[in-house]
Design an enzyme around this catalytic site. Structure first.
Site, PDB file in Angstrom:
ATOM      1  N   CYS A 137       0.848  -1.182   0.000  1.00 34.24           N
ATOM      2  CA  CYS A 137       0.000   0.000   0.000  1.00 34.24           C
ATOM      3  C   CYS A 137       0.891   1.241   0.000  1.00 34.24           C
ATOM      4  O   CYS A 137       2.113   1.154   0.177  1.00 34.24           O
ATOM      5  CB  CYS A 137      -0.929  -0.006   1.213  1.00 34.24           C
ATOM      6  SG  CYS A 137      -0.058   0.145   2.791  1.00 34.24           S
ATOM      7  N   HIS A 161       3.272   1.754  10.896  1.00 30.73           N
ATOM      8  CA  HIS A 161       2.353   1.407  11.980  1.00 30.73           C
ATOM      9  C   HIS A 161       2.146   2.546  12.973  1.00 30.73           C
ATOM     10  O   HIS A 161       1.151   2.577  13.689  1.00 30.73           O
ATOM     11  CB  HIS A 161       2.897   0.201  12.769  1.00 30.73           C
ATOM     12  CG  HIS A 161       3.068  -1.037  11.960  1.00 30.73           C
ATOM     13  ND1 HIS A 161       4.287  -1.407  11.419  1.00 30.73           N
ATOM     14  CD2 HIS A 161       2.192  -2.003  11.598  1.00 30.73           C
ATOM     15  CE1 HIS A 161       4.138  -2.550  10.770  1.00 30.73           C
ATOM     16  NE2 HIS A 161       2.892  -2.928  10.856  1.00 30.73           N
ATOM     17  N   HIS A 193      -0.623  -5.937  18.267  1.00 30.61           N
ATOM     18  CA  HIS A 193      -0.152  -5.396  16.986  1.00 30.61           C
ATOM     19  C   HIS A 193       0.451  -4.015  17.221  1.00 30.61           C
ATOM     20  O   HIS A 193      -0.103  -3.204  17.979  1.00 30.61           O
ATOM     21  CB  HIS A 193      -1.315  -5.308  15.991  1.00 30.61           C
ATOM     22  CG  HIS A 193      -0.880  -5.010  14.586  1.00 30.61           C
ATOM     23  ND1 HIS A 193      -0.577  -3.738  14.149  1.00 30.61           N
ATOM     24  CD2 HIS A 193      -0.681  -5.831  13.529  1.00 30.61           C
ATOM     25  CE1 HIS A 193      -0.222  -3.787  12.883  1.00 30.61           C
ATOM     26  NE2 HIS A 193      -0.274  -5.044  12.481  1.00 30.61           N
ATOM     27  N   GLU A 232       0.520  -1.274  15.605  1.00 34.39           N
ATOM     28  CA  GLU A 232      -0.355  -0.121  15.351  1.00 34.39           C
ATOM     29  C   GLU A 232      -1.291   0.122  16.525  1.00 34.39           C
ATOM     30  O   GLU A 232      -1.493   1.267  16.958  1.00 34.39           O
ATOM     31  CB  GLU A 232      -1.178  -0.335  14.079  1.00 34.39           C
ATOM     32  CG  GLU A 232      -2.098   0.846  13.785  1.00 34.39           C
ATOM     33  CD  GLU A 232      -3.090   0.584  12.677  1.00 34.39           C
ATOM     34  OE1 GLU A 232      -4.203   1.151  12.737  1.00 34.39           O
ATOM     35  OE2 GLU A 232      -2.774  -0.190  11.749  1.00 34.39           O
ATOM     36  N   THR A 256      -6.271  -0.086  11.312  1.00 34.60           N
ATOM     37  CA  THR A 256      -6.508   0.211   9.890  1.00 34.60           C
ATOM     38  C   THR A 256      -6.503  -1.026   9.000  1.00 34.60           C
ATOM     39  O   THR A 256      -7.075  -1.004   7.908  1.00 34.60           O
ATOM     40  CB  THR A 256      -5.459   1.206   9.347  1.00 34.60           C
ATOM     41  OG1 THR A 256      -4.145   0.668   9.537  1.00 34.60           O
ATOM     42  CG2 THR A 256      -5.570   2.550  10.050  1.00 34.60           C
ATOM     43  N   CYS A 300      -8.490   1.167   6.589  1.00 31.04           N
ATOM     44  CA  CYS A 300      -7.962   1.753   5.352  1.00 31.04           C
ATOM     45  C   CYS A 300      -8.748   1.236   4.145  1.00 31.04           C
ATOM     46  O   CYS A 300      -9.052   0.042   4.052  1.00 31.04           O
ATOM     47  CB  CYS A 300      -6.482   1.395   5.236  1.00 31.04           C
ATOM     48  SG  CYS A 300      -5.753   1.728   3.629  1.00 31.04           S
ATOM     49  N   SER A 346      -0.164  -9.190   9.447  1.00 32.61           N
ATOM     50  CA  SER A 346      -1.582  -9.125   9.790  1.00 32.61           C
ATOM     51  C   SER A 346      -2.440  -9.036   8.538  1.00 32.61           C
ATOM     52  O   SER A 346      -3.477  -9.691   8.429  1.00 32.61           O
ATOM     53  CB  SER A 346      -1.838  -7.905  10.688  1.00 32.61           C
ATOM     54  OG  SER A 346      -3.216  -7.728  10.931  1.00 32.61           O
ATOM     55  N   ASN A 347      -1.999  -8.232   7.579  1.00 32.84           N
ATOM     56  CA  ASN A 347      -2.746  -8.071   6.332  1.00 32.84           C
ATOM     57  C   ASN A 347      -2.944  -9.391   5.604  1.00 32.84           C
ATOM     58  O   ASN A 347      -4.063  -9.765   5.245  1.00 32.84           O
ATOM     59  CB  ASN A 347      -1.998  -7.100   5.401  1.00 32.84           C
ATOM     60  CG  ASN A 347      -2.430  -5.666   5.609  1.00 32.84           C
ATOM     61  OD1 ASN A 347      -3.607  -5.391   5.803  1.00 32.84           O
ATOM     62  ND2 ASN A 347      -1.480  -4.758   5.569  1.00 32.84           N
TER      63      ASN A 347
END
Length: 241
Positions: free
Chosen positions: A12, A71, A121, A123, A159, A188, A217-218
């Protein structure tokens, strides 16, 4: 054999900016606060440049340069860097920065902060750092929401969190809580787009390949989405796999 390739693959914008920064910045006396991205190949490439990855500011000497990854981090990190003359190169994703601003402003109004995301996480840890580490963090719709205080709540999401899981948690919060909830949609749009694509494509295919860091994580969420629709889903860290 027919292959369908998702249109939205790759880094991204926020991650791309952070990675490009780490690959182009002067490496001397430069550090990164945590892995720049959960992708071993990229991390090793940056490490070969001489940039060190640290998990604590105690590992960063006074006067050094510190890259903040996409993050983001909590408020105290910036304060300590300023106190120790550490130059900050801030690569916090713009969507994460927006969420941090919401958390800070709503906390200052006296609201309880609810973060929907994975508790450990980076973030989420960083977001919690903008409300004095007092946020209520939920990662599942099955958790006990009765722990929330009798006050107005501000709800934000990691996000990169699952849109489907976020909606389930919000529904349960509304059903259980008598408190006023102000919900901010902070997932996001790139994450939502990719999750929707994964859902659509996995329903059409006999097998799915989800390529990305095994601790990402994504990509783990994309794997979970695909696994609901397709019996043969494979997680790959790189083309070599």
């Amino acid at each position: 054999m027919e292959f369908i390739i998702a249109k939205s693959g790759g880094f991204c914008r926020g991650v791309k900016h952070a990675v490009n920064t780490a690959l182009s910045i002067d490496a001397e006396n430069t550090y990164i606060f945590g892995e720049i991205i959960h992708n071993r190949t990229v991390v090793e490439e940056i490490s070969r440049r001489g940039i060190k990855t640290v998990e604590s500011l105690d590992e960063v000497p006074q006067g050094a340069t510190l890259i903040i990854r996409s993050h983001g981090v909590g408020k105290r990190v910036y304060q300590e860097c300023a106190a120790r003359d550490i130059k900050v190169v801030d690569c916090t994703c713009e969507f994460v920065r927006r969420t941090q601003k919401i958390v800070r402003e709503e906390y200052e109004k006296g609201k309880a902060i609810v973060i929907v995301g994975e508790k450990t996480h980076p973030e989420v840890v960083g977001l919690n750092g903008w409300c004095n580490d007092e946020a209520y963090i939920f990662s599942s719709e099955e958790e006990d929401f009765s722990v929330l205080p009798e006050k107005e709540c501000c709800v934000v999401a990691q996000t990169t969190y699952s849109k489907e899981k976020f909606e389930k948690i919000i529904k349960n919060l509304n059903n259980i809580s008598s408190k006023t909830l102000e919900v901010f949609q902070t997932i996001c749009y790139t994450t939502i787009c990719r999750q929707n694509e994964a859902d659509e494509i996995s329903g059409q295919c006999d097998a799915m390949l989800v390529i990305g860091g095994l601790n990402s994580s994504n990509t783990n969420k994309l794997y979970e989405i695909c696994a609901k629709n397709c019996p043969n889903v494979f997680r790959l860290a790189s083309a070599a796999d």
